[in-house]
Write a protein that holds these residues in place. Structure first.
Motif, PDB file in Angstrom:
ATOM      1  N   THR A 250     -14.900   6.942 -36.899  1.00 54.59           N
ATOM      2  CA  THR A 250     -14.066   7.036 -38.097  1.00 54.59           C
ATOM      3  C   THR A 250     -13.657   8.482 -38.374  1.00 54.59           C
ATOM      4  O   THR A 250     -12.524   8.758 -38.785  1.00 54.59           O
ATOM      5  CB  THR A 250     -14.816   6.462 -39.314  1.00 54.59           C
ATOM      6  OG1 THR A 250     -15.308   5.180 -38.974  1.00 54.59           O
ATOM      7  CG2 THR A 250     -13.916   6.347 -40.515  1.00 54.59           C
TER       8      THR A 250
ATOM      9  N   SER B 151     -10.519   0.729 -47.863  1.00 54.56           N
ATOM     10  CA  SER B 151     -10.343   1.922 -48.691  1.00 54.56           C
ATOM     11  C   SER B 151      -9.103   1.708 -49.550  1.00 54.56           C
ATOM     12  O   SER B 151      -8.392   0.715 -49.395  1.00 54.56           O
ATOM     13  CB  SER B 151     -10.156   3.150 -47.801  1.00 54.56           C
ATOM     14  OG  SER B 151      -8.989   3.002 -47.013  1.00 54.56           O
TER      15      SER B 151
ATOM     16  N   ASN C  66      -6.131   2.297 -49.498  1.00 55.62           N
ATOM     17  CA  ASN C  66      -4.905   2.561 -48.779  1.00 55.62           C
ATOM     18  C   ASN C  66      -4.017   1.339 -48.907  1.00 55.62           C
ATOM     19  O   ASN C  66      -4.515   0.226 -49.105  1.00 55.62           O
ATOM     20  CB  ASN C  66      -5.205   2.852 -47.306  1.00 55.62           C
ATOM     21  CG  ASN C  66      -4.550   4.146 -46.836  1.00 55.62           C
ATOM     22  OD1 ASN C  66      -3.401   4.412 -47.171  1.00 55.62           O
ATOM     23  ND2 ASN C  66      -5.268   4.933 -46.076  1.00 55.62           N
TER      24      ASN C  66
ATOM     25  N   ARG D 173     -14.473   3.816 -43.127  1.00 53.16           N
ATOM     26  CA  ARG D 173     -13.324   4.252 -43.929  1.00 53.16           C
ATOM     27  C   ARG D 173     -13.582   4.213 -45.433  1.00 53.16           C
ATOM     28  O   ARG D 173     -13.009   5.018 -46.166  1.00 53.16           O
ATOM     29  CB  ARG D 173     -12.080   3.448 -43.539  1.00 53.16           C
ATOM     30  CG  ARG D 173     -11.994   2.074 -44.114  1.00 53.16           C
ATOM     31  CD  ARG D 173     -10.642   1.427 -43.829  1.00 53.16           C
ATOM     32  NE  ARG D 173     -10.571   0.829 -42.512  1.00 53.16           N
ATOM     33  CZ  ARG D 173      -9.661   1.128 -41.604  1.00 53.16           C
ATOM     34  NH1 ARG D 173      -8.747   2.016 -41.865  1.00 53.16           N
ATOM     35  NH2 ARG D 173      -9.658   0.521 -40.437  1.00 53.16           N
TER      36      ARG D 173
ATOM     37  N   ASP E 115     -12.138   7.755 -46.167  1.00 54.05           N
ATOM     38  CA  ASP E 115     -10.670   7.735 -46.222  1.00 54.05           C
ATOM     39  C   ASP E 115     -10.137   8.513 -47.429  1.00 54.05           C
ATOM     40  O   ASP E 115      -9.260   9.371 -47.301  1.00 54.05           O
ATOM     41  CB  ASP E 115     -10.152   6.289 -46.256  1.00 54.05           C
ATOM     42  CG  ASP E 115      -8.863   6.130 -45.468  1.00 54.05           C
ATOM     43  OD1 ASP E 115      -8.421   7.124 -44.852  1.00 54.05           O
ATOM     44  OD2 ASP E 115      -8.299   5.018 -45.451  1.00 54.05           O
ATOM     45  N   GLU E 116     -10.697   8.244 -48.589  1.00 51.87           N
ATOM     46  CA  GLU E 116     -10.185   8.877 -49.807  1.00 51.87           C
ATOM     47  C   GLU E 116     -10.644  10.319 -49.975  1.00 51.87           C
ATOM     48  O   GLU E 116     -10.264  10.985 -50.934  1.00 51.87           O
ATOM     49  CB  GLU E 116     -10.589   8.062 -51.030  1.00 51.87           C
ATOM     50  CG  GLU E 116      -9.793   6.785 -51.137  1.00 51.87           C
ATOM     51  CD  GLU E 116     -10.641   5.614 -51.581  1.00 51.87           C
ATOM     52  OE1 GLU E 116     -11.109   5.624 -52.729  1.00 51.87           O
ATOM     53  OE2 GLU E 116     -10.855   4.691 -50.775  1.00 51.87           O
TER      54      GLU E 116
ATOM     55  N   THR F  89      -3.051   6.250 -38.372  1.00 52.90           N
ATOM     56  CA  THR F  89      -3.113   5.140 -39.331  1.00 52.90           C
ATOM     57  C   THR F  89      -1.755   4.822 -39.960  1.00 52.90           C
ATOM     58  O   THR F  89      -1.636   3.840 -40.679  1.00 52.90           O
ATOM     59  CB  THR F  89      -4.138   5.414 -40.465  1.00 52.90           C
ATOM     60  OG1 THR F  89      -3.766   6.623 -41.147  1.00 52.90           O
ATOM     61  CG2 THR F  89      -5.542   5.578 -39.911  1.00 52.90           C
TER      62      THR F  89
ATOM     63  N   TYR G 108      -0.677   1.706 -42.429  1.00 54.35           N
ATOM     64  CA  TYR G 108      -0.728   2.082 -43.839  1.00 54.35           C
ATOM     65  C   TYR G 108       0.623   2.595 -44.327  1.00 54.35           C
ATOM     66  O   TYR G 108       1.330   3.269 -43.590  1.00 54.35           O
ATOM     67  CB  TYR G 108      -1.686   3.252 -44.062  1.00 54.35           C
ATOM     68  CG  TYR G 108      -3.160   2.972 -43.957  1.00 54.35           C
ATOM     69  CD1 TYR G 108      -3.684   1.701 -44.150  1.00 54.35           C
ATOM     70  CD2 TYR G 108      -4.030   4.014 -43.693  1.00 54.35           C
ATOM     71  CE1 TYR G 108      -5.047   1.499 -44.059  1.00 54.35           C
ATOM     72  CE2 TYR G 108      -5.401   3.805 -43.607  1.00 54.35           C
ATOM     73  CZ  TYR G 108      -5.901   2.539 -43.789  1.00 54.35           C
ATOM     74  OH  TYR G 108      -7.247   2.350 -43.713  1.00 54.35           O
TER      75      TYR G 108
ATOM     76  N   TYR H 183       1.284   5.286 -46.729  1.00 49.98           N
ATOM     77  CA  TYR H 183       0.522   6.295 -47.457  1.00 49.98           C
ATOM     78  C   TYR H 183       1.064   6.510 -48.857  1.00 49.98           C
ATOM     79  O   TYR H 183       2.242   6.315 -49.128  1.00 49.98           O
ATOM     80  CB  TYR H 183       0.596   7.642 -46.734  1.00 49.98           C
ATOM     81  CG  TYR H 183       0.054   7.636 -45.346  1.00 49.98           C
ATOM     82  CD1 TYR H 183      -1.239   7.226 -45.085  1.00 49.98           C
ATOM     83  CD2 TYR H 183       0.845   8.060 -44.282  1.00 49.98           C
ATOM     84  CE1 TYR H 183      -1.741   7.234 -43.798  1.00 49.98           C
ATOM     85  CE2 TYR H 183       0.354   8.075 -42.992  1.00 49.98           C
ATOM     86  CZ  TYR H 183      -0.941   7.656 -42.748  1.00 49.98           C
ATOM     87  OH  TYR H 183      -1.419   7.666 -41.484  1.00 49.98           O
TER      88      TYR H 183
ATOM     89  N   ALA I 251      -9.891   8.759 -42.752  1.00 47.86           N
ATOM     90  CA  ALA I 251     -10.448   7.891 -41.716  1.00 47.86           C
ATOM     91  C   ALA I 251      -9.526   7.793 -40.505  1.00 47.86           C
ATOM     92  O   ALA I 251      -8.323   7.603 -40.657  1.00 47.86           O
ATOM     93  CB  ALA I 251     -10.698   6.494 -42.280  1.00 47.86           C
TER      94      ALA I 251
END
Ligand SMILES: Cc1ncc(COP(=O)(O)O)c(C=O)c1O
Lengths: 80, 450
Positions: free
Chosen positions: B83, B258, B260, B305, B309-310, B342, B346, B348, B398
């Motif tokens: 990750t 997460s 996302n 994640r 991730d955040e 990603t 995703y 974003y 992540a």
């Protein structure tokens, strides 16, 4: 650029624009309206850019990109 | 005095047509990340730059671990290296007490180099070279086997070092979610998991100690975990009574989502993504329902994640503004999809570094790659952005800085905002030597004249 269409548009001071031919309406901000006025006065694109530079706190580069972009948008909407 | 300049705009009124894009999601501006002005970060580390917050990582980890361990007494967490395996990031996880979860010989070596003892490593994955199995068995790692050929390979490895080695099996099962991840591990429903155990228990060099599963990633339905726990506990019972052994650990992998925004989803993540507690409840409550206290095994989570991730952002810079022939506004920024693995799934969150006026438009954000696929954000609702505007894209922590690839440009710096607000470069930008270092030119190709 075909500016004849501009004369039939109903443009209010608040930025509301109505095209009686198509029935479509648009909104523009003050800078956009100013460009409309200058287009109606038959100013060239270069003239429009210099007028805006005189009236507003901005740079040649910025105005140049923005005016081109605005006019592209008008073409996209078939307003000119 | 000249008047303040606001970029000109005109917009067609489309009464009655709902905007299908998440309007509020991309709105707003942000001048700092965790208290550090965006401009300071780019002055110090350049643009683009990945930014990771030590504080957010620790907060996220502690929130998840304390919630889990308050519910289940033998709760353990193991950091999913793939990750994000930057040394600085892994070190935070290890300081917090997470062991290392690796899925390759490279990751195993990276964890060892960082100082993680072999017996604090969980070695997973569908491909484990035999030499790496020998090392893992020798050092006492937890090894979860994936398939029958790997059982045979593990047997050879254990034999080669004269050891009877403990192993786990990875299992997959129907948990009511689609698509089912059936390619990893032994299937439960068709009995191959049970047969794998039989094979292991017959071996002179192996014995079973644990059961592992990882039912998917970015799971949005916590019920899948209830189902997984139930099925794995039942398998554990069946194995324990059949072979008269005691299972030491269960491992439910990762997979919690997460904040996302998955492409193709309509709702913003704040609405679509259930809180992480809901997933831990699903695991821990089901364990407590199914198990008697005297049989509590160690239970691992390999949450990736949902922790990291955040804690990550990418700062990038608008280099050009372009209106496409169909009228769509687009921007070219200095970071492409090669850095942003990603971006494939995703959408974003896009924030700008300053307040800007003008009409918001759905805009496309392109990277610098000179390739048609280089679309970083397909649709962001943005005011007109001048060149030089910084875009802050998130969540980014992540998978990107592991799956990124060097392509036509150098990979940029990764900075960490430390708990005390200071900043550190935890990976410097690449140089030409980093990229060409492994290359070799055959003698006859060395000369040319143009
Ligand atoms: C075996 C295993 N454990 C843990 C993880 C981490 O998953 P996540 O980031 O979804 O929590 C993965 C990722 O795919 C995995 O394959």
């Amino acid at each position: 650029m075909d500016r004849d269409k501009l004369s039939v548009l109903a443009i209010s001071d608040s930025g509301f624009i109505f095209d009686p031919v198509t029935g479509h309406s648009y909104t523009a901000n003050a800078t956009g309206l100013r460009i409309f006025e200058l287009l109606k006065e038959d100013k060239s694109e270069d003239d429009i850019k210099s007028v805006l530079m005189e009236e507003f706190e901005t740079t040649e580069d910025e105005v140049s990109v923005d005016v081109d972009d605005f006019i592209e948008n008008l073409k996209k909407y078939f307003l000119i | 005095m000249k008047k303040e300049y606001i970029k000109p705009y005109i917009k067609k009124q489309t009464a009655g047509i709902m905007n299908k894009f998440g309007v509020s999601y991309n709105k707003g501006h942000r001048e700092e990340i965790e208290g550090v002005p965006v401009g300071n970060l780019t002055d110090k580390f350049g643009s683009p730059v990945f930014v990771i917050s030590e504080k957010v990582i620790r907060e996220r980890y502690r929130k998840i671990y304390s919630y889990f361990s308050n519910k289940y007494p033998k709760a353990k967490m193991s950091w999913s290296y793939k990750t994000n395996y930057l040394d600085a990031v892994c070190s935070i996880m290890h300081q917090e007490g997470e062991t290392a979860e690796v899925v390759s010989d490279f990751e195993y070596q990276k964890a060892r180099r960082l100082g993680v003892p072999g017996n604090k490593i969980i070695y997973n994955g569908p491909y484990k070279p035999i030499e790496s199995l020998e090392v893992a068995f020798d050092e006492g790692a937890i090894v979860n086997l994936d398939n029958f050929d790997e059982i045979i390979k593990a047997e050879e490895a254990a034999k080669a070092i004269n050891k009877k080695a403990a192993v786990g099996i990875r299992v997959n099962m129907d948990t009511g979610v689609y698509p089912q991840w059936s390619r990893f591990g032994f299937n439960l429903e068709n009995n191959s998991a049970f047969n794998a155990v039989k094979r292991i228990q017959h071996s002179e060099n192996l014995y079973l100690e644990g059961i592992h599963c990882h039912i998917g990633t970015f799971m949005l339905d916590s019920n899948a975990y209830r189902e997984a726990v139930r099925k794995v506990v039942h398998l554990m019972r069946k194995i324990e009574s059949e072979f008269k052994i005691s299972i030491k650990y269960l491992d439910f992998g990762g997979g919690f989502p997460s904040m996302n925004k998955l492409k193709g989803t309509y709702l913003p993540p704040e609405v679509a993504v259930p809180p992480v507690e809901e997933f831990i409840d699903a695991v821990a409550d089901t364990l407590l329902e199914e198990l008697k206290p005297d049989e509590y095994p160690d239970v691992y989570l390999e949450t990736g994640r949902a922790i990291i991730d955040e804690a990550g952002w990418l700062i990038s810079t608008v280099d050009a503004v372009k209106r496409l022939p169909d009228g769509t506004k687009s921007y070219i920024i200095d970071a492409g999809v090669n850095l942003l693995y990603t971006s494939t799934w995703y959408n974003y969150k896009v924030e700008i570094d300053r307040e800007l006026h003008g009409a918001y438009e759905n805009s496309i954000i392109y990277g610098p790659l000179c390739m048609n696929i280089d679309v970083v954000v397909e649709s962001a609702f943005l005011p007109p952005l001048p060149r030089g505007t910084r875009l802050i894209l998130s969540p980014m922590g992540a998978y990107n800085v592991t799956q990124w690839m060097q392509f036509i440009r150098y990979r940029p710096a990764v900075a960490m905002i430390m708990e005390d607000g200071s900043t550190e470069e935890i990976r410097r930008p690449e140089t030409l030597d980093d990229v060409v270092g492994p290359e070799r030119i055959p003698e006859k190709l060395k000369k040319f004249e143009l």
